[in-house]
Write a protein that holds these residues in place. Structure first.
Motif, PDB file in Angstrom:
ATOM      1  N   ARG A 194     -63.878 -16.223  53.455  1.00  0.00           N
ATOM      2  CA  ARG A 194     -65.088 -16.690  54.140  1.00  0.00           C
ATOM      3  C   ARG A 194     -65.205 -18.206  53.993  1.00  0.00           C
ATOM      4  N   ARG A 212     -58.786 -23.254  54.747  1.00  0.00           N
ATOM      5  CA  ARG A 212     -58.122 -21.957  54.846  1.00  0.00           C
ATOM      6  C   ARG A 212     -56.600 -22.113  54.724  1.00  0.00           C
ATOM      7  N   GLN A 272     -66.655 -21.131  56.325  1.00  0.00           N
ATOM      8  CA  GLN A 272     -67.424 -21.276  57.558  1.00  0.00           C
ATOM      9  C   GLN A 272     -68.111 -22.634  57.626  1.00  0.00           C
ATOM     10  N   GLN A 310     -58.361 -13.554  57.305  1.00  0.00           N
ATOM     11  CA  GLN A 310     -59.724 -13.637  57.837  1.00  0.00           C
ATOM     12  C   GLN A 310     -60.761 -13.146  56.831  1.00  0.00           C
ATOM     13  N   ARG A 311     -60.297 -12.508  55.758  1.00  0.00           N
ATOM     14  CA  ARG A 311     -61.221 -12.068  54.719  1.00  0.00           C
ATOM     15  C   ARG A 311     -61.728 -13.242  53.876  1.00  0.00           C
TER      16      ARG A 311
END
Length: 274
Positions: free
Chosen positions: A124, A74, A126, A121-122
């Motif tokens: 993705r 990120r 994970q 935060q948009r």
């Protein structure tokens, strides 16, 4: 002192062609390379290119093994977007590609008003367990979990709970006969059974796949084959270990067998007489 300035352009990496092919988002690739060779940088470029070709940033999903790796990915994406917004195109070939891809993504961001830099935060990115948890939360009834729980850091707790719940089936009128037979083989040692079942769960990655692949009809034959192999292997090891004491073992077996035979005791060891 004279200063020498080189006008030579930065050289391309020897795997530049392979890196270029890996940026083809219409195809799938598996990248294998040693640590520090730039795999994360290449993955960052590919995610940038994927994001620039979609309608919503949530359509692109990057999966990692650890939270640390997810955070690093990120940060790299945000840093690439910030550099494309605030700095000139770099001379380094790899950085230039990242800058170009990030610039294209910024243009897409402005076109569709995503505001990725304001709402990172948009993106993705994970972990595997994080993805599974998000899917379970979206499908509470279908998953059978209801409200999604949190993954356990200590899996031993879950193993203990699973074994305790299984052993409860030993009580009642409809007791698990297979479990009762297993307990009988262990001389009704419930603690030993608990321990062995927990070890079995810890190593499920070693046996669950082959077991499920056998199918229900062939399960019994499969287990007989595996057990026969184990017994044969252990007997071979025992034979090798006892070879040094062969004379003493034969003498002891003869003595025990003769004693049992002479006293009319029905025991398999009686066959060792003589």
């Amino acid at each position: 002192m004279n200063e020498v300035v080189s006008n030579q352009a930065p050289s391309q990496p020897i795997d530049a062609e392979a890196r270029t092919r890996a940026l083809d988002i219409t195809r799938s690739f598996a990248v294998s390379a040693p640590a520090g060779s730039g795999k994360t940088g290449l993955l960052t470029q590919r995610v940038l290119k994927l994001l620039a070709s979609c309608q919503q940033p949530e359509e692109v999903l990057a999966i990692t093994f650890t939270r640390k790796a997810a955070g690093e990915m990120r940060e790299r994406l945000i840093e690439a977007l910030q550099k494309a917004r605030d700095t000139e195109r770099p001379d380094n070939p790899h950085d230039a590609i990242t800058w170009d891809l990030a610039s294209a993504l910024l243009a897409r961001d402005r076109e569709l008003n995503w505001q990725l830099l304001q709402m990172p935060q948009r993106l993705r990115i994970q972990t595997i367990d994080g993805l599974c948890r998000s899917l379970a939360s979206q499908l509470p009834i279908e998953s059978g979990l209801g409200a999604p729980g949190e993954p356990l850091e200590q899996t031993q707790v879950a193993f203990e709970m699973a074994v305790v719940n299984l052993l409860k089936s030993l009580d009642g009128d409809e007791a698990d006969t297979a479990l009762q037979q297993l307990l009988l083989h262990l001389d009704n040692d419930l603690g030993q059974l608990n321990k062995l079942l927990q070890i079995l769960l810890e190593k499920r990655d070693q046996w669950l796949g082959p077991l499920l692949g056998v199918g229900h009809e062939g399960t019994q034959d499969y287990f007989h084959f595996v057990i026969d192999e184990l017994v044969s292997d252990r007997l071979t090891q025992l034979s090798q270990c006892l070879a040094v004491y062969q004379g003493e073992v034969l003498e002891l077996a003869d003595f025990a067998g003769s004693y049992l035979r002479d006293h009319s005791v029905a025991h398999p060891l009686a066959a060792c007489a003589g």
